[in-house]
Design an enzyme around this catalytic site. Structure first.
Site, PDB file in Angstrom:
ATOM      1  CB  THR A  24     -18.146  -2.129 -23.255  1.00 44.71           C
ATOM      2  OG1 THR A  24     -17.757  -3.442 -23.561  1.00 44.71           O
ATOM      3  CG2 THR A  24     -18.626  -2.055 -21.836  1.00 44.71           C
ATOM      4  N   GLY A  81     -12.641  -2.032 -23.002  1.00 52.50           N
ATOM      5  CA  GLY A  81     -11.385  -2.460 -23.610  1.00 52.50           C
ATOM      6  C   GLY A  81     -11.269  -3.965 -23.501  1.00 52.50           C
ATOM      7  N   GLY A  89     -11.163  -6.982 -21.922  1.00 56.23           N
ATOM      8  CA  GLY A  89     -11.543  -7.301 -20.555  1.00 56.23           C
ATOM      9  C   GLY A  89     -10.550  -8.143 -19.785  1.00 56.23           C
ATOM     10  CG  ASP A 142     -13.517  -5.347 -18.294  1.00 56.55           C
ATOM     11  OD1 ASP A 142     -14.018  -5.846 -19.335  1.00 56.55           O
ATOM     12  OD2 ASP A 142     -13.317  -4.132 -18.175  1.00 56.55           O
TER      13      ASP A 142
HETATM   14  N1  ASP Z   1     -14.478  -4.905 -21.726  1.00 58.90           N
HETATM   15  C1  ASP Z   1     -15.420  -5.664 -22.492  1.00 58.90           C
HETATM   16  C2  ASP Z   1     -15.164  -7.122 -22.319  1.00 58.90           C
HETATM   17  O1  ASP Z   1     -14.026  -7.526 -22.350  1.00 58.90           O
HETATM   18  C3  ASP Z   1     -15.356  -5.367 -23.948  1.00 58.90           C
HETATM   19  C4  ASP Z   1     -15.264  -3.923 -24.300  1.00 58.90           C
HETATM   20  O2  ASP Z   1     -15.212  -3.048 -23.466  1.00 58.90           O
HETATM   21  O3  ASP Z   1     -15.264  -3.657 -25.493  1.00 58.90           O
HETATM   22  O4  ASP Z   1     -16.110  -7.862 -22.179  1.00 58.90           O
END
Ligand code: ASP
Length: 302
Positions: A170, A222, A224, A201
């Site tokens: 992300t 991370g 989410g 998230d």
């Molecule tokens: N937080 C993002 C999600 O869960 C994914 C990521 O940050 O890698 O959609």
């Protein structure tokens, strides 16, 4: 005083699988976004402009899991989420599960500025993008060979070494401008092999993205599901505002206690009202950069 921090995702980034050439590419992508965002602040632009510019730049870079190069769903489609928030009036805009909007962060900003709503999803969000005259693209625009290979490797369990695991890639930015206004923005393709309609998230205000003047602005990355359950970005702001924690302590509490207790991991970039920045992660690495008007400029992965 003005400053900006960006991230290009946190996750397992094993040093031995990231070639020198590849690392250079990531650093160059981060530097471009950081410097363009910073240039907006330097010109006297708002923190909103700075975070929009930085995130749009990372969306256009196929190395990162947002916009072009997004992680693919189980069906092999890109479904994108994004959010933006400003700290002065705490206006916010977000979109989820869009498939044709070239720059989801632009659409999130239009939702904030031109609609009565905060969060638009799917077809309704895309109808609004059409009305607003935003660039629309076929879903294939987002799909890169690497993301397809990654999806394939998840399906078959075969590991493809040169690739950075996509579930965490992300992008996000937080900034403080010369007027003292804070802003945060986050954009993502979510997780590889996610179910159609899964929303993470990033577009959930208070989970992956949050800003409040006088306190802080936060963008998370991370797993989410954990960040939603911890109301992560808001947790950091509330810990500062109501319990008087300094930014670093608030970020560490969230990542190393709350998220860990729930069983998750990830990273956070955050900035306080004085322009102090914290980049912290509980994963192996996080693509990140910080720059401020005192001359600080740094890009790191580990
Ligand atoms: N937080 C993002 C999600 O869960 C994914 C990521 O940050 O890698 O959609």
């Amino acid at each position: 005083m003005y400053s900006i921090a960006i991230h290009g995702g946190a996750g397992a980034v094993p040093r031995d699988t990231l070639s020198a050439q590849r690392e250079r590419q990531y650093r160059a992508g981060l530097a471009a976004a950081l410097d363009l965002g910073y240039a907006a602040l330097e010109k006297g632009g708002s923190s909103l402009d700075a975070v929009t510019t930085a995130v749009r730049t990372l969306e256009d870079d196929p190395l990162f899991n947002a916009g072009r190069g997004a992680a693919l769903s189980r069906e092999g489609a890109a479904e994108l989420d994004a959010a933006i928030m400003e700290g002065r009036e705490q206006r916010a805009g977000a979109v989820a599960a869009v498939r044709h909007v070239r720059n989801p962060i632009e659409l999130a900003r239009r939702v904030m500025e031109k609609s009565r709503h905060v969060l638009l999803v799917g077809a309704g969000a895309e109808e609004f993008a059409l009305e607003e005259g935003l660039a629309l693209v076929p879903n294939a625009y987002f799909r890169t060979e690497e993301r397809q290979a990654q999806l394939e490797s998840e399906r078959t369990g075969r590991v493809i070494s040169e690739l950075v695991p996509s579930s965490q890639g992300t992008v996000g930015a937080v900034a403080l401008d010369a007027a003292g206004d804070l802003a945060a923005a986050t954009s993502t393709g979510g997780m590889t092999s996610k179910r159609q309609g899964r929303v993470g998230d990033s577009p959930i205000i208070g989970a992956g993205t949050y800003a409040k003047n006088g306190v802080c602005a936060v963008s998370a990355t991370g797993q989410g599901e954990y960040f939603i359950r911890a109301v992560a970005a808001h947790h950091i702001c509330a810990a500062m505002e109501f319990r008087g924690l300094p930014l670093r302590q608030a970020v560490c509490e969230l990542l190393h206690q709350r998220i860990r207790e729930l069983g998750g991991s990830g990273g956070v970039i955050a900035i306080d009202r004085g322009g102090r920045m914290v980049t912290e992660f509980s994963t192996e690495g996080m693509f990140r950069g910080i720059r401020d008007s005192s001359g600080l400029r740094q890009i790191d992965i580990y």
